[in-house]
Design a protein around this motif. Structure first.
Motif, PDB file in Angstrom:
ATOM      1  N   ASP A  67      33.444  -0.338  28.402  1.00 16.60           N
ATOM      2  CA  ASP A  67      33.930  -0.154  26.926  1.00 16.60           C
ATOM      3  C   ASP A  67      34.943  -1.080  26.399  1.00 16.60           C
ATOM      4  O   ASP A  67      36.265  -0.264  26.833  1.00 16.60           O
ATOM      5  CB  ASP A  67      34.417   1.689  26.953  1.00 16.60           C
ATOM      6  CG  ASP A  67      34.535   1.994  25.632  1.00 16.60           C
ATOM      7  OD1 ASP A  67      33.792   1.442  24.554  1.00 16.60           O
ATOM      8  OD2 ASP A  67      35.297   2.835  25.214  1.00 16.60           O
TER       9      ASP A  67
ATOM     10  N   THR B 275      35.799   2.595  31.900  1.00 17.94           N
ATOM     11  CA  THR B 275      36.995   1.902  31.405  1.00 17.94           C
ATOM     12  C   THR B 275      36.994   0.426  31.648  1.00 17.94           C
ATOM     13  O   THR B 275      36.948   0.358  32.908  1.00 17.94           O
ATOM     14  CB  THR B 275      38.099   2.899  31.457  1.00 17.94           C
ATOM     15  OG1 THR B 275      37.847   4.075  31.460  1.00 17.94           O
ATOM     16  CG2 THR B 275      39.239   2.699  30.428  1.00 17.94           C
TER      17      THR B 275
ATOM     18  N   THR C 113      42.020  -6.438  30.594  1.00 18.14           N
ATOM     19  CA  THR C 113      42.181  -6.561  29.064  1.00 18.14           C
ATOM     20  C   THR C 113      42.876  -7.771  28.824  1.00 18.14           C
ATOM     21  O   THR C 113      43.017  -8.054  27.482  1.00 18.14           O
ATOM     22  CB  THR C 113      42.859  -5.296  28.528  1.00 18.14           C
ATOM     23  OG1 THR C 113      44.100  -5.178  29.209  1.00 18.14           O
ATOM     24  CG2 THR C 113      41.998  -3.919  28.346  1.00 18.14           C
TER      25      THR C 113
END
Ligand SMILES: Cc1cc2nc3c(=O)[nH]c(=O)nc-3n(C[C@H](O)[C@H](O)[C@H](O)COP(=O)(O)OP(=O)(O)OC[C@H]3O[C@@H](n4cnc5c(N)ncnc54)[C@H](O)[C@@H]3O)c2cc1C
Ligand SMILES: Nc1ncnc2c1ncn2[C@@H]1O[C@H](COP(=O)(O)O)[C@@H](O)[C@H]1O
Lengths: 317, 246
Positions: free
Chosen positions: B87, B202, B206
């Motif tokens: 996600d 998750t 990032t």
């Protein structure tokens, strides 16, 4: 900035894309080159003409073919040995298999398929299959840049580079695979993505028996030949000539499209050409909207006339 | 055999390309999304064919937000067994590769298949990054794939050269034209896809390494100069003297 450029060899000779990458890197700053595999006598010295003072050479013949693991090992070791900030590699099939590995191993930012030098902290690449550009934030840290073929014109100057042997141990586990066979499909011609001029034929040519008009013009111009997808699918031409969304992307200075309607998926592979000429019997063919020069007419009549005119011009010098 | 296919979402090939938010974001207004053609026609279909002949499973992985569900369901309708969606709206190829590798590390896939490149970002780099992160061999630009015991026989199409290689599994590859033919989902597949599992994970990575600062559109062509078919020689002189390309 201190740079390392990967100068690719093919059958002992530097590729055209190696000259491009070297000249590009030299513009970015002080650049050393790394070359892998067999080099002809005196070949690597020629990089001096593109602003390279020193070439590191791994003359290991078992690396004449490209292996992403082994090449990554050599290139990252060379970059570390000169304390480089940036590695420049061509965005051809070799670059695509090696650069992403190098970027990860070296913990660097990767800028894939850029079109030119960085400007104001960003570097530009084509996106959306040539329909737009993206300016990527050019990092202050370690960087790997892959340069699109035919995007940067190398100007040869004077000078010869010095060549040093670069010692590195290559183990069995550094080879991704064993090569069973290699087939040369271009038959000694310039590979399509490197060609400056490309003559391309579509379904409007009616059949493979008419391809001599395309080949004659290509020969007169010293060009490579290409085709639209249906032409490759029906088997009139080999698949490796198919350009477009699903085929290969090219960026020649001159693209001559003969009997091709100009579908958006075809344009995706050729819309970065500098000049586009379209020859089509239908004045409403969409390709004319993307063209710089156009002729409405029957390909089999028009193209031989162009070929004659080219030959005449060449003969007159 | 345990196969992983990396699918990305792409705007349909005929989409109008426009940008919003000061040219920092692609405008999705009126855009049809599809599975990136290389990922679907070549990587996914060949993976399904291998499963059909040799047995095993085909898992889909996509890095994207919930609106990617539509393309994931299509892949399941074509015959994939299950899917994982990580996600995150990816900002660069590194984010995609790092998250996929993070997931695949503990799963022991025999082959990780990617497409040759995405038709929106045109990077062609995610597969190579995954291979390095998983320390696996990487076979880019594969146009033919056959299983031969614990090895794969793969043809690679490059600049005018075809290379045939033998690679040991596990490995990562990027697929292009030639590997398989496009399929259309059938009614049974579409019904079955509705109940197949899609796990949502998750994102573990990032960090952005090479993000887009701004987009731009190319300058419009200024118009096409028409030359009479009777006067082909004029084209040659224009290309020589005006355009200076021959
Ligand atoms: C997802 C997808 C991906 C695709 N990928 C590609 C791709 O990568 N590359 C690609 O090329 N296509 C691709 N296509 C197909 C594309 O949409 C077109 O169908 C294709 O490009 C048309 O090929 P063509 O121009 O040769 O043939 P046609 O569209 O049939 O056009 C023939 C042209 O020749 C002209 N003509 C006919 N006779 C003469 C004559 N005597 N002299 C001069 N002109 C003549 C006609 O006026 C016409 O314009 C793709 C399609 C899809 C849906
Ligand atoms: N968001 C994504 N999710 C899953 N796979 C992806 C994603 N983006 C890219 N890929 C895979 O990586 C390949 C190459 O992508 P790229 O390097 O962006 O051109 C694609 O053909 C996909 O197989």
């Amino acid at each position: 900035m201190t740079n390392l450029v990967f100068a690719e060899l093919s059958n002992g000779k530097l590729r055209k894309t190696a000259h491009e990458a070297a000249a590009f890197a030299a513009q970015l700053g002080n650049t050393t080159a790394i070359a892998i595999g067999r080099a002809d006598e005196g070949e690597l010295q020629k990089l001096g003409a593109y602003g390279i003072a020193k070439v590191l050479h791994v003359a290991n013949e078992s690396l004449n073919n490209v292996f992403s693991k082994a090449y990554t090992k050599v290139i990252t070791a060379a970059a570390q040995s000169i304390n480089a900030d940036c590695i420049v590699i061509s965005h051809n099939s070799t670059g695509k298999s090696v650069a992403p590995r190098v970027a990860i191993r070296w913990n660097a930012s990767l800028y894939p398929g850029v079109n030119g030098l960085p400007v104001n902290g960003t570097i530009r690449k084509a996106v959306f299959s040539g329909k737009a550009f993206a300016d990527l934030t050019f990092s202050d840290g370690l960087k790997v840049v892959t340069l699109n073929p035919n995007s940067y014109k190398p100007v040869a100057g004077e000078g010869a580079a010095t060549v040093e042997n670069f010692e590195i141990a290559i183990a069995e586990s550094d080879f991704d695979y064993t090569v069973l066979s290699i087939e040369d499909e271009a038959g000694g011609h310039v590979p399509l993505p490197e060609a400056e001029i490309v003559v391309s034929g579509g379904r409007g040519l009616k059949g493979p028996e008419n391809w001599n008009v395309i080949e004659d013009l290509a020969n007169a111009l010293g060009a490579a030949t290409a085709c639209s997808r249906p032409v490759a699918d029906i088997g009139w031409r080999p698949h490796h000539e198919h350009v477009g969304q699903t085929g290969i992307t090219i960026k020649p200075t001159l693209y001559i499209a003969v009997g091709i309607s100009g579908a958006i998926q075809h344009l995706a592979g050729v819309n970065q050409s500098k000049v586009i000429v379209v020859i089509n019997k239908d004045p409403e063919a969409p390709f004319f909207k993307a063209a710089d020069y156009g002729i409405v007419g029957d390909a089999l009549e028009v193209v031989p006339k162009i070929t004659e005119a080219v030959k005449k011009m060449r003969a007159e010098g | 055999m345990k196969l992983l296919v990396c699918l990305s979402k792409a705007p349909d090939t005929t989409s109008k390309i426009a940008f919003i938010d000061n040219n920092t974001k692609f405008s999705e207004n009126g855009v049809q999304f599809i599975i990136n053609p290389y990922d679907e026609w070549y990587a996914l279909v060949r993976a399904l064919e291998l499963k059909e002949t040799l047995g095993g499973t085909v898992t889909i992985v996509n890095v994207g937000k919930a609106d990617n569900e539509q393309i994931i369901r299509k892949a399941l309708a074509l015959g994939a067994d299950d899917a994982v969606r990580i996600d995150l709206d990816p900002a660069d190829a590194y984010q995609v590769a790092a998250n996929i590798a993070g997931y695949a590390k503990s799963e022991q896939f025999d082959i990780v298949l990617t497409g040759k490149e995405t038709i929106d970002y045109n990077g062609g780099i995610v597969g190579g990054m995954i291979a390095e992160l998983l320390d696996m061999p990487y076979v880019s630009l594969a146009s033919k794939l056959d299983v031969d015991g614990s090895s794969l026989k793969i043809e690679r199409e490059m600049e005018g050269v075809k290379e045939t290689v033998s690679v040991k599994m596990p490995c990562v590859l990027s697929a292009q034209k030639g590997m398989a033919e496009a399929r259309i989902p059938n009614m049974r597949g579409i019904l079955a896809s509705k109940t197949k599992p899609v796990a949502v994970l998750t994102a573990s990575v990032t960090e952005v390494k090479a993000g887009v600062s701004v987009f731009a559109l190319p300058a419009e062509k200024t118009g096409c100069k028409m030359i009479s078919a009777d006067d082909a020689a004029q084209l040659v002189s224009l290309l020589h003297n005006e355009a200076k390309v021959i």
